[in-house]
Design a protein around this motif. Structure first.
Motif, short mmCIF file in Angstrom:
data_model
loop_
_atom_site.label_atom_id
_atom_site.label_comp_id
_atom_site.label_asym_id
_atom_site.label_seq_id
_atom_site.Cartn_x
_atom_site.Cartn_y
_atom_site.Cartn_z
N UNK A 171 0.87 -1.18 0.00
CA UNK A 171 0.00 0.00 0.00
C UNK A 171 0.90 1.23 0.00
N UNK A 172 1.24 1.74 -1.18
CA UNK A 172 2.22 2.83 -1.26
C UNK A 172 1.85 4.11 -0.50
N UNK A 173 0.60 4.47 -0.45
CA UNK A 173 0.22 5.72 0.21
C UNK A 173 -0.19 5.57 1.66
N UNK A 174 0.14 4.45 2.28
CA UNK A 174 -0.29 4.19 3.66
C UNK A 174 0.39 5.15 4.64
N UNK A 175 -0.42 5.68 5.56
CA UNK A 175 0.13 6.52 6.63
C UNK A 175 -0.26 5.89 7.96
#
Length: 95
Positions: free
Chosen positions: A45-49
């Motif tokens: 999940x590249x945009x995971x924060x």
């Protein structure tokens, strides 16, 4: 075999078991599961924060390892104390 001889043999086996990976794989990186999980999440999940940030960040990896070891020691001490209290013989009990 006497009790102290068994204890010495068991202690030597524990030391060998703990030291063998370090001797057999001197250049290996022994990372924790937390770091591996974070890398896997970032890959999938590249945009995971993260939901939150740590309140206190340890100064170094050694301090983090020390805190983890202390946590494990206290936890095992509590568990062993409780098990000892549960299994202890009552005064005057036979058997």
């Amino acid at each position: 075999m006497k009790v102290w001889q068994k204890n010495v043999i068991l202690l030597l086996l524990v030391v060998i078991l703990a030291a063998a990976p370090l001797w057999l794989l001197p250049d290996a990186e022994f990372g924790g599961a937390d770091g591996q999980a974070a890398e896997l999440i970032e890959e999938t999940v590249p945009g995971f924060e993260p939901w939150f940030e740590p309140i206190l960040e340890p100064a170094s990896g050694e301090v983090e390892s020390l805190l983890f070891a202390l946590q494990a020691a206290v936890g095992s001490g509590v568990v062993c104390f409780i098990l000892g209290r549960i299994t202890a013989r009552k005064p005057g009990a036979e058997g």
